[in-house]
Design a protein around this motif. Sequence first.
Motif, PDB file in Angstrom:
ATOM      1  N   GLU A  91      -1.153 -24.928   6.809  1.00  0.00           N
ATOM      2  CA  GLU A  91      -1.888 -25.902   7.615  1.00  0.00           C
ATOM      3  C   GLU A  91      -2.047 -25.431   9.060  1.00  0.00           C
ATOM      4  N   GLN A  92      -1.013 -24.808   9.600  1.00  0.00           N
ATOM      5  CA  GLN A  92      -1.027 -24.397  11.003  1.00  0.00           C
ATOM      6  C   GLN A  92      -2.031 -23.288  11.285  1.00  0.00           C
ATOM      7  N   ASP A  93      -2.152 -22.370  10.344  1.00  0.00           N
ATOM      8  CA  ASP A  93      -2.948 -21.174  10.607  1.00  0.00           C
ATOM      9  C   ASP A  93      -3.639 -20.745   9.315  1.00  0.00           C
ATOM     10  N   GLY A  94      -4.968 -20.822   9.302  1.00  0.00           N
ATOM     11  CA  GLY A  94      -5.735 -20.448   8.116  1.00  0.00           C
ATOM     12  C   GLY A  94      -5.628 -18.986   7.758  1.00  0.00           C
ATOM     13  N   GLU A  95      -5.088 -18.163   8.668  1.00  0.00           N
ATOM     14  CA  GLU A  95      -4.955 -16.733   8.392  1.00  0.00           C
ATOM     15  C   GLU A  95      -3.647 -16.395   7.680  1.00  0.00           C
ATOM     16  N   PHE A  96      -2.737 -17.381   7.545  1.00  0.00           N
ATOM     17  CA  PHE A  96      -1.419 -17.070   6.988  1.00  0.00           C
ATOM     18  C   PHE A  96      -1.512 -16.524   5.570  1.00  0.00           C
ATOM     19  N   GLU A  97      -2.284 -17.185   4.710  1.00  0.00           N
ATOM     20  CA  GLU A  97      -2.374 -16.749   3.311  1.00  0.00           C
ATOM     21  C   GLU A  97      -2.894 -15.322   3.193  1.00  0.00           C
ATOM     22  N   GLY A  98      -3.966 -15.029   3.907  1.00  0.00           N
ATOM     23  CA  GLY A  98      -4.528 -13.685   3.840  1.00  0.00           C
ATOM     24  C   GLY A  98      -3.567 -12.638   4.359  1.00  0.00           C
ATOM     25  N   ALA A  99      -2.854 -12.974   5.445  1.00  0.00           N
ATOM     26  CA  ALA A  99      -1.874 -12.027   5.989  1.00  0.00           C
ATOM     27  C   ALA A  99      -0.734 -11.803   5.002  1.00  0.00           C
ATOM     28  N   LEU A 100      -0.300 -12.875   4.342  1.00  0.00           N
ATOM     29  CA  LEU A 100       0.779 -12.741   3.351  1.00  0.00           C
ATOM     30  C   LEU A 100       0.356 -11.822   2.224  1.00  0.00           C
ATOM     31  N   GLN A 101      -0.857 -11.999   1.726  1.00  0.00           N
ATOM     32  CA  GLN A 101      -1.353 -11.135   0.649  1.00  0.00           C
ATOM     33  C   GLN A 101      -1.440  -9.678   1.098  1.00  0.00           C
ATOM     34  N   THR A 102      -1.994  -9.449   2.291  1.00  0.00           N
ATOM     35  CA  THR A 102      -2.165  -8.077   2.779  1.00  0.00           C
ATOM     36  C   THR A 102      -0.825  -7.387   2.970  1.00  0.00           C
ATOM     37  N   VAL A 103       0.099  -8.055   3.641  1.00  0.00           N
ATOM     38  CA  VAL A 103       1.395  -7.431   3.923  1.00  0.00           C
ATOM     39  C   VAL A 103       2.218  -7.299   2.649  1.00  0.00           C
ATOM     40  N   TRP A 104       2.082  -8.259   1.727  1.00  0.00           N
ATOM     41  CA  TRP A 104       2.787  -8.116   0.440  1.00  0.00           C
ATOM     42  C   TRP A 104       2.301  -6.870  -0.288  1.00  0.00           C
ATOM     43  N   ASP A 105       1.001  -6.707  -0.384  1.00  0.00           N
ATOM     44  CA  ASP A 105       0.458  -5.570  -1.127  1.00  0.00           C
ATOM     45  C   ASP A 105       0.811  -4.233  -0.482  1.00  0.00           C
ATOM     46  N   ARG A 106       0.795  -4.176   0.839  1.00  0.00           N
ATOM     47  CA  ARG A 106       0.965  -2.890   1.531  1.00  0.00           C
ATOM     48  C   ARG A 106       2.414  -2.569   1.878  1.00  0.00           C
ATOM     49  N   HIS A 107       3.237  -3.599   2.052  1.00  0.00           N
ATOM     50  CA  HIS A 107       4.581  -3.336   2.566  1.00  0.00           C
ATOM     51  C   HIS A 107       5.686  -4.033   1.768  1.00  0.00           C
ATOM     52  N   LEU A 108       5.622  -5.357   1.663  1.00  0.00           N
ATOM     53  CA  LEU A 108       6.749  -6.108   1.105  1.00  0.00           C
ATOM     54  C   LEU A 108       7.007  -5.787  -0.359  1.00  0.00           C
ATOM     55  N   SER A 109       5.957  -5.687  -1.155  1.00  0.00           N
ATOM     56  CA  SER A 109       6.164  -5.470  -2.595  1.00  0.00           C
ATOM     57  C   SER A 109       6.792  -4.127  -2.901  1.00  0.00           C
ATOM     58  N   ALA A 110       6.757  -3.194  -1.959  1.00  0.00           N
ATOM     59  CA  ALA A 110       7.367  -1.879  -2.161  1.00  0.00           C
ATOM     60  C   ALA A 110       8.846  -1.870  -1.805  1.00  0.00           C
ATOM     61  N   ARG A 111       9.346  -2.969  -1.264  1.00  0.00           N
ATOM     62  CA  ARG A 111      10.744  -3.046  -0.863  1.00  0.00           C
ATOM     63  C   ARG A 111      11.544  -3.867  -1.869  1.00  0.00           C
ATOM     64  N   PRO A 112      12.860  -3.654  -1.944  1.00  0.00           N
ATOM     65  CA  PRO A 112      13.691  -4.385  -2.910  1.00  0.00           C
ATOM     66  C   PRO A 112      13.999  -5.800  -2.416  1.00  0.00           C
ATOM     67  N   VAL A 113      12.991  -6.655  -2.441  1.00  0.00           N
ATOM     68  CA  VAL A 113      13.143  -7.999  -1.898  1.00  0.00           C
ATOM     69  C   VAL A 113      12.715  -9.041  -2.921  1.00  0.00           C
TER      70      VAL A 113
END
Length: 478
Positions: free
Chosen positions: A127-149
């Motif tokens: 609700e606060q920021d319409g860019e949050f979802e897109g940023a989550l997807q981008t960073v998940w694909d490029r960075h987070l999903s490659a880490r043991p988290v």
Amino acid sequence: MDFAGREADLKALEGQLRAVVDRKGATRGRAVIMTGRRRVGKSRLVQEFCDRSGLPYLFFQATKGRSPAAERLDLVEAISCSALPGRELVAGAEPPDWNHMLRSLAVAMGEQAPSIVVLDEVPWLVEQDGEFEGALQTVWDRHLSARPVLLILVGSDLSMMESLQEYDRPFFGRATRMTVRPLDLPDVAEMTGLGAAEAIDALLVTGGFPEVVQSWEPTMTRMEFLRAGLGNPLSPLLMAGELSLLGEFPSATHTRAVLEAIGTGERTFGAIANRVGGSHPLPAGTLSPILANLIAKRVVHADLPLSTEADTRNKRYRVADPYLRFWLAFLQRAVSESERGRPDVALRRIERSWTTWRGRAVEPVVRERLARLLPDDDWPDAEVIGGWWNRRNNPEIDIVAADREPVAGRIQFVGSIKWLDARPFDRRDYDELARGAGFVPGTTSDTPLVAVSRAGFEPGLPLSAAWTPEDLLRPILS
């Protein structure tokens, strides 16, 4: 406060974490979208899971209405105070947007040691920021999903949390969904120390909401629990319902009025419209979207008659969870009476109506429990449990089991629920069931008849199954 119950939920989360630790899956990291009604215990469950894991974790809870920049600074501070291996690398950072913020989070996790990251109240971030979802997807694909988290996204707005996984949303296909429900009957029985019949009464009063169940001291009777809860204006019994509703439905709205109408016994579209509208029924164009929203949020459930014939115009509405049903029927008025030192007024009102109210309120609880116990070896095709009624509610059949829904291919059995303290299910009840069963489309003279009774059964009745409270409490075989 000691943690009780939730073993199945903890096992589900542990399974996701094992997949991260054992490097099983297409990506090293895994994401879980956790939904559930407000105050159902999601945050407490995740905290317990994090504590038991023994791994470094971050638990961040968003604040409703806060600016995105302030939220990101709080998240930086939470990372700095966590045990994530790279926390010092992001200390003092001032990320200008969510893309930079989530990339900083990835840095703090490191690349070798497994960790857990919990983002609570995700709908508020969206609700606060319409860019949050897109940023989550981008960073998940490029960075987070490659880490043991193991990334756990938690939220109480069920419709919004489910929409995160819709096809046209950025995070589609990247997370497993998990729904946290109120405590089940066996957990309530164990925590209250009550027998089966009394535990079902406790479930009707508490709804299985952990904070309310935990206030029920072991072996307390229902009357003792109500007297103690009504005597304290700040008790979980009184406050949990108000806090839950205020978070989603302000009191001076049509939505709240519709919910209160259903909670106090109105079941049909027309009756709800008349109750809310007063001298002029609430227009269908106003009521229909309100009901759709309440159903989407899992606060209200719309039941349809279950038979071999479609009947989509004969809906019956009910409040979905027993505690909120009880709160709207009795406790909403009791709050002010407790505050002025007259809990006895509310207690007398509850006792006057208890038997009648309980007889109706227990029906969906019994159907839900049977739906979890069946199918079994005796009823291998009883895949769906519902009820049946005509427009005049004459007859109204409490239990219908079928092979599928919304239109059954074959009726497996029909049955009756009798929930009286002292009177067992007798020949008169059986004859009434036998007469009513013939009205259900898809039944024949050979359709089995069953019953559920709190007080047992008169001997010699030709029932195909006779279930007691103890039967409803038995463990579910997986």
